[in-house]
Design an enzyme around this catalytic site. Structure first.
Site, short mmCIF file in Angstrom:
data_model
loop_
_atom_site.label_atom_id
_atom_site.label_comp_id
_atom_site.label_asym_id
_atom_site.label_seq_id
_atom_site.Cartn_x
_atom_site.Cartn_y
_atom_site.Cartn_z
CB CYS A 135 16.87 -8.02 -33.11
SG CYS A 135 16.23 -8.76 -34.60
CD GLN A 162 11.16 -7.89 -36.86
OE1 GLN A 162 10.24 -8.45 -36.30
NE2 GLN A 162 12.26 -8.52 -37.20
CG HIS A 275 14.21 -4.49 -35.55
ND1 HIS A 275 14.65 -4.17 -36.81
CD2 HIS A 275 14.52 -5.81 -35.37
CE1 HIS A 275 15.20 -5.23 -37.38
NE2 HIS A 275 15.14 -6.24 -36.53
P1 NAP Z 1 25.07 -11.29 -42.55
O1 NAP Z 1 25.22 -9.81 -42.64
O2 NAP Z 1 24.43 -11.98 -43.69
O3 NAP Z 1 26.55 -11.91 -42.27
C1 NAP Z 1 26.78 -13.29 -42.05
C2 NAP Z 1 28.00 -13.76 -42.83
O4 NAP Z 1 27.72 -13.72 -44.23
C3 NAP Z 1 29.25 -12.91 -42.72
O5 NAP Z 1 29.92 -13.19 -41.52
C4 NAP Z 1 30.06 -13.34 -43.93
O6 NAP Z 1 30.81 -14.54 -43.63
C5 NAP Z 1 28.98 -13.74 -44.94
N1 NAP Z 1 28.83 -12.80 -46.07
C6 NAP Z 1 28.59 -13.20 -47.34
N2 NAP Z 1 28.47 -12.15 -48.15
C7 NAP Z 1 28.65 -11.04 -47.40
C8 NAP Z 1 28.66 -9.65 -47.70
N3 NAP Z 1 28.45 -9.19 -48.93
N4 NAP Z 1 28.88 -8.78 -46.69
C9 NAP Z 1 29.09 -9.22 -45.44
N5 NAP Z 1 29.09 -10.54 -45.10
C10 NAP Z 1 28.88 -11.45 -46.07
O7 NAP Z 1 24.22 -11.70 -41.27
P2 NAP Z 1 23.88 -10.85 -39.93
O8 NAP Z 1 22.73 -9.98 -40.17
O9 NAP Z 1 25.13 -10.26 -39.40
O10 NAP Z 1 23.34 -12.02 -38.97
C11 NAP Z 1 24.20 -12.97 -38.37
C12 NAP Z 1 23.39 -13.76 -37.33
O11 NAP Z 1 22.92 -12.86 -36.32
C13 NAP Z 1 22.16 -14.44 -37.91
O12 NAP Z 1 21.96 -15.67 -37.27
C14 NAP Z 1 21.03 -13.49 -37.56
O13 NAP Z 1 19.79 -14.14 -37.45
C15 NAP Z 1 21.51 -12.98 -36.21
N6 NAP Z 1 20.98 -11.66 -35.83
C16 NAP Z 1 20.99 -10.66 -36.76
C17 NAP Z 1 20.52 -9.41 -36.38
C18 NAP Z 1 20.52 -8.24 -37.34
O14 NAP Z 1 20.01 -7.18 -37.00
N7 NAP Z 1 21.08 -8.37 -38.54
C19 NAP Z 1 20.06 -9.19 -35.08
C20 NAP Z 1 20.09 -10.25 -34.16
C21 NAP Z 1 20.56 -11.48 -34.55
P3 NAP Z 1 32.32 -14.79 -44.10
O15 NAP Z 1 33.12 -13.56 -43.78
O16 NAP Z 1 32.75 -15.98 -43.31
O17 NAP Z 1 32.21 -15.04 -45.58
#
Ligand code: NAP
Length: 372
Positions: A135, A162, A275
């Site tokens: 990102c 970030q 960010h």
């Molecule tokens: P995240 O919010 O932790 O979500 C990932 C998964 O965690 C969800 O699909 C869900 O899967 C599960 N989960 C468990 N507890 C949760 C809760 N309380 N609320 C929501 N989801 C929960 O991760 P993310 O930030 O979206 O990142 C996903 C990927 O994108 C990673 O590889 C990260 O490195 C990448 N990424 C992130 C960003 C960013 O700004 N966040 C930017 C670029 C790339 P289930 O529904 O299957 O349980």
């Protein structure tokens, strides 16, 4: 009609992706399927008058029915499921937000306002693995696209600020919980402006360091502090997040590794969303502010040049102003007083959940569907 599987739709990136897909009507003329790693069979999102039932994100058979899969579930999921799906003989397109497969030689990193020609070439060459970039790098390249197209960058030092949401849903909740925890212990008398501020500062400092401060996700307080390390420790003084800077920049631009040297520090700050990156640029020649502004704004429609003055910087070049906007802000452009070399500073601020994550994924889907 193409079958499109969406995994990770309730996470931080996935929920913004889904919001954007609905806003842009990306779900029309496709058969969308939503998956979960934790609640297969439960009701999923309701979009318009359609209620989706969640499929099992661990079922290779259920995934193999898809023509295109978009996943924002994370690197561990990608590492376990993608190879199994390929071994199963699946030949669809995999579009991923996680870093796990970015540097795979068969992967194309997607950022179409910057590298559309590389993406089109990859599709023509039969590449089926498309991965969103890191990102911070993505947002810096969106801001600097005009300089890149003019081949003006010799090297970059990228110092990032970030946001908590960059680490995921649990982490941004924790930052807000940390703030709520401190607030719980402060009376309106303590917050009043009269008298010495020192007792208030001391009390908040103690609360920040107290063992009751919620820090399970980050492992350290972020509210009122910073965390100067993101991702794993490579053991050579760099974090993996910092290593990605040079590796991904050159891969996104289709350049041999190391062509544009990039290094810096990646810092987590107590920002909710967006960010920022303070970038020191060594250019190949002098570029005054007027030329810089023209190069930057002519590059693509999603960049907003902010003139280097206090009033506009404070109002238009902040996470508070830019959160939720697809426009990447770029400003604080000035020549640095370093031996009169063409070395400049610049600040980029962008919503990492939009161009830093969701936007390249949904646009890749639309590229594959021939819509953009
Ligand atoms: P995240 O919010 O932790 O979500 C990932 C998964 O965690 C969800 O699909 C869900 O899967 C599960 N989960 C468990 N507890 C949760 C809760 N309380 N609320 C929501 N989801 C929960 O991760 P993310 O930030 O979206 O990142 C996903 C990927 O994108 C990673 O590889 C990260 O490195 C990448 N990424 C992130 C960003 C960013 O700004 N966040 C930017 C670029 C790339 P289930 O529904 O299957 O349980």
């Amino acid at each position: 009609m193409k079958h499109v599987g969406i995994i990770g739709w309730r996470g931080m990136v996935g929920s913004v992706l889904l919001q954007r897909m609905v806003e842009e009507d990306d779900l029309h003329d496709i058969s969308a399927h939503f998956y979960s790693t934790s609640s297969a069979g439960d009701p999923g999102p309701v979009i318009g008058d359609v209620s989706y039932t969640l499929k099992d994100a661990h079922s290779i058979e259920a995934l193999a029915e898809m023509d295109i899969i978009i996943t924002c579930q994370g690197g561990d999921y990608t590492k376990s499921i993608y190879p199994a799906l390929i071994n199963h003989g699946w030949q669809g397109y995999w579009i991923d937000a996680a870093s796990a497969l970015r540097m795979d030689e068969k992967a194309c990193i997607i950022l179409d306002p910057v590298n559309r020609a590389n993406i089109d070439r990859a599709v023509e060459d039969g590449i089926k693995l498309f991965v969103g970039g890191n990102c911070s790098i993505t947002l810096s390249l969106m801001g600097l696209a005009g300089l890149i197209k003019a081949d003006l960058i010799e090297w970059m030092s990228v110092m990032t600020y970030q946001s908590a949401s960059g680490a995921g849903a649990k982490h941004v909740r924790e930052l807000i919980a940390q703030s709520a925890y401190i607030n719980r212990y402060l009376s309106s008398e303590e917050l009043a402006t009269s008298g010495s501020v020192l007792p208030l500062v001391n009390k908040v400092s103690e609360l920040i360091n107290s063992t009751d401060m919620p820090t399970q996700s980050f492992g350290a307080p972020l509210m009122g502090s910073i965390i100067p390390w993101i991702d794993s420790d490579l053991g050579d003084g760099n974090s993996r997040e910092e290593w990605k800077g040079e590796a991904e920049t050159n891969k996104i631009l289709g350049l041999p590794a190391g062509t544009i040297p990039v290094n810096g520090l990646c810092i987590r700050v107590g920002v909710i969303r967006c960010h920022s990156a303070a970038i020191t640029l060594k250019l190949k020649r002098e570029v005054n502010e007027a030329e810089f502004a023209t190069l930057i704004t002519d590059a693509h429609p999603w960049v907003n040049y902010v003139p280097n003055n206090k009033e506009e910087s404070v109002s238009k070049l902040t996470p508070a102003y830019i959160s939720g906007s697809p426009q990447v802000g770029i400003g604080r452009y000035k020549k640095m007083a370093l031996n009169n070399e063409p070395i400049y500073s610049v600040l980029t601020v962008g919503d990492q959940l939009l161009w830093g994550a969701a936007e390249p994924l949904r646009r890749m889907l639309n590229i594959l569907l021939g819509r953009v």
